[in-house]
Design a protein around this motif. Sequence first.
Motif, PDB file in Angstrom:
ATOM      1  N   TRP A   1       5.320  11.708   5.758  1.00  0.00           N
ATOM      2  CA  TRP A   1       4.573  11.086   4.657  1.00  0.00           C
ATOM      3  C   TRP A   1       4.688  11.901   3.370  1.00  0.00           C
ATOM      4  N   VAL A   2       4.664  13.210   3.494  1.00  0.00           N
ATOM      5  CA  VAL A   2       4.843  14.053   2.301  1.00  0.00           C
ATOM      6  C   VAL A   2       6.260  13.889   1.759  1.00  0.00           C
TER       7      VAL A   2
ATOM      8  N   PHE B   1       8.162  11.226   2.006  1.00  0.00           N
ATOM      9  CA  PHE B   1       8.231   9.923   1.345  1.00  0.00           C
ATOM     10  C   PHE B   1       7.563   9.969  -0.031  1.00  0.00           C
ATOM     11  N   ALA B   2       6.455  10.666  -0.137  1.00  0.00           N
ATOM     12  CA  ALA B   2       5.734  10.732  -1.418  1.00  0.00           C
ATOM     13  C   ALA B   2       6.585  11.415  -2.489  1.00  0.00           C
ATOM     14  N   ILE B   3       7.226  12.519  -2.124  1.00  0.00           N
ATOM     15  CA  ILE B   3       8.063  13.238  -3.096  1.00  0.00           C
ATOM     16  C   ILE B   3       9.297  12.400  -3.449  1.00  0.00           C
TER      17      ILE B   3
ATOM     18  N   TRP C   1       9.503   9.167  -3.424  1.00  0.00           N
ATOM     19  CA  TRP C   1       9.028   8.080  -4.302  1.00  0.00           C
ATOM     20  C   TRP C   1       8.947   8.558  -5.742  1.00  0.00           C
ATOM     21  N   LEU C   2       8.378   9.735  -5.965  1.00  0.00           N
ATOM     22  CA  LEU C   2       8.227  10.267  -7.320  1.00  0.00           C
ATOM     23  C   LEU C   2       9.588  10.518  -7.962  1.00  0.00           C
TER      24      LEU C   2
ATOM     25  N   ILE D   1       8.473   1.623   0.405  1.00  0.00           N
ATOM     26  CA  ILE D   1       7.635   2.430  -0.496  1.00  0.00           C
ATOM     27  C   ILE D   1       8.235   2.473  -1.894  1.00  0.00           C
ATOM     28  N   ASP D   2       9.529   2.699  -1.972  1.00  0.00           N
ATOM     29  CA  ASP D   2      10.194   2.867  -3.263  1.00  0.00           C
ATOM     30  C   ASP D   2      10.146   1.595  -4.110  1.00  0.00           C
TER      31      ASP D   2
ATOM     32  N   THR E   1       6.576  -0.282  -6.747  1.00  0.00           N
ATOM     33  CA  THR E   1       5.947   0.139  -8.004  1.00  0.00           C
ATOM     34  C   THR E   1       6.475  -0.610  -9.229  1.00  0.00           C
TER      35      THR E   1
END
Length: 301
Positions: A73-74, A76-78, A80-81, A200-201, A204
């Motif tokens: 999850w971490v 994926f979060a990075i 995504w950013l 996820i990507d 947004t």
Amino acid sequence: MSDWLISLEGTEAGHQAALWLALLAAFLHAVFGALQKGRHDPWLSRGAIDASYCLMAAPFALFVVPWPEPHMWVIFAIAWLIHILYKTLQALAYTKGSYTVVYPVVRGTGPLFTVIGASFIFNESFTLTQWLGVLVLLAGIFGLAIYNLIFLQTSRETLPIALGLAAVTGLFVALYTTYDAYGIRATADPFTFLAWFFMIDGATLPFFAYLRWRNLADPPAPGPLMMRGLIGGLVAFASFGSVMLATRLDKVGEAAVLRETSTVFAALIGWLVLKETVGPRRIALMTLIALGAVIVEMGGQ
């Protein structure tokens, strides 16, 4: 399928599969770039593409592939950013400069920094022959950009910012290529990373694109825009998926360099589809790019 791919890691068959996957990604990435730069506003095109691959990936992520491990999850979060920043910079670059100038600069900046990053993160090394190939390929890419800059660029007043944005975008290409290669290797099933990443990507930019579309004085018809998004989403799946699988099967640096033959395909698309001029000088530069890729591949044997 996953077990078969994993069994190829570190083998000669895996090396050959990575080669063809990287070249497939190169062609599809050029198609993807042309789709984003085509008749619609780049922000709207990107929003439609992201919405498409987000919706297509969701059922696979939620119901088909194994669930991600907690540590993912971490990651994926990075990721995504990084990709949000990359896509923002790319869309800005396309609004300021022509496709044939922006695209080669973006793609030329990326592989060099990817090779350097992979040497530190994955302990990869290139032979002297492969480094020669990288230099030949980069000479062709930047030579193509300079040629396009001199003979094809029309928006001279926005040229400096377009080139600056293109160079920074190229740095983000190197960043996401290296980081995503780390991500796809961090999970047991590579398709888990791909399915969840796309879902996820892609969640947004469609909201931003919708707001932009709604506020335009003359917004384009949604039908053709969404059709472009559907095609772009399918291309994105195949392009990004191919290069990510290549980085899992073999060297990240080699896959990154081979993918940059996309500049050759981009020039051909610019000529055949976007009706941009291609002459003997550009053909020679495209040949130089292809030669560099061949030297990189042969130098690693």
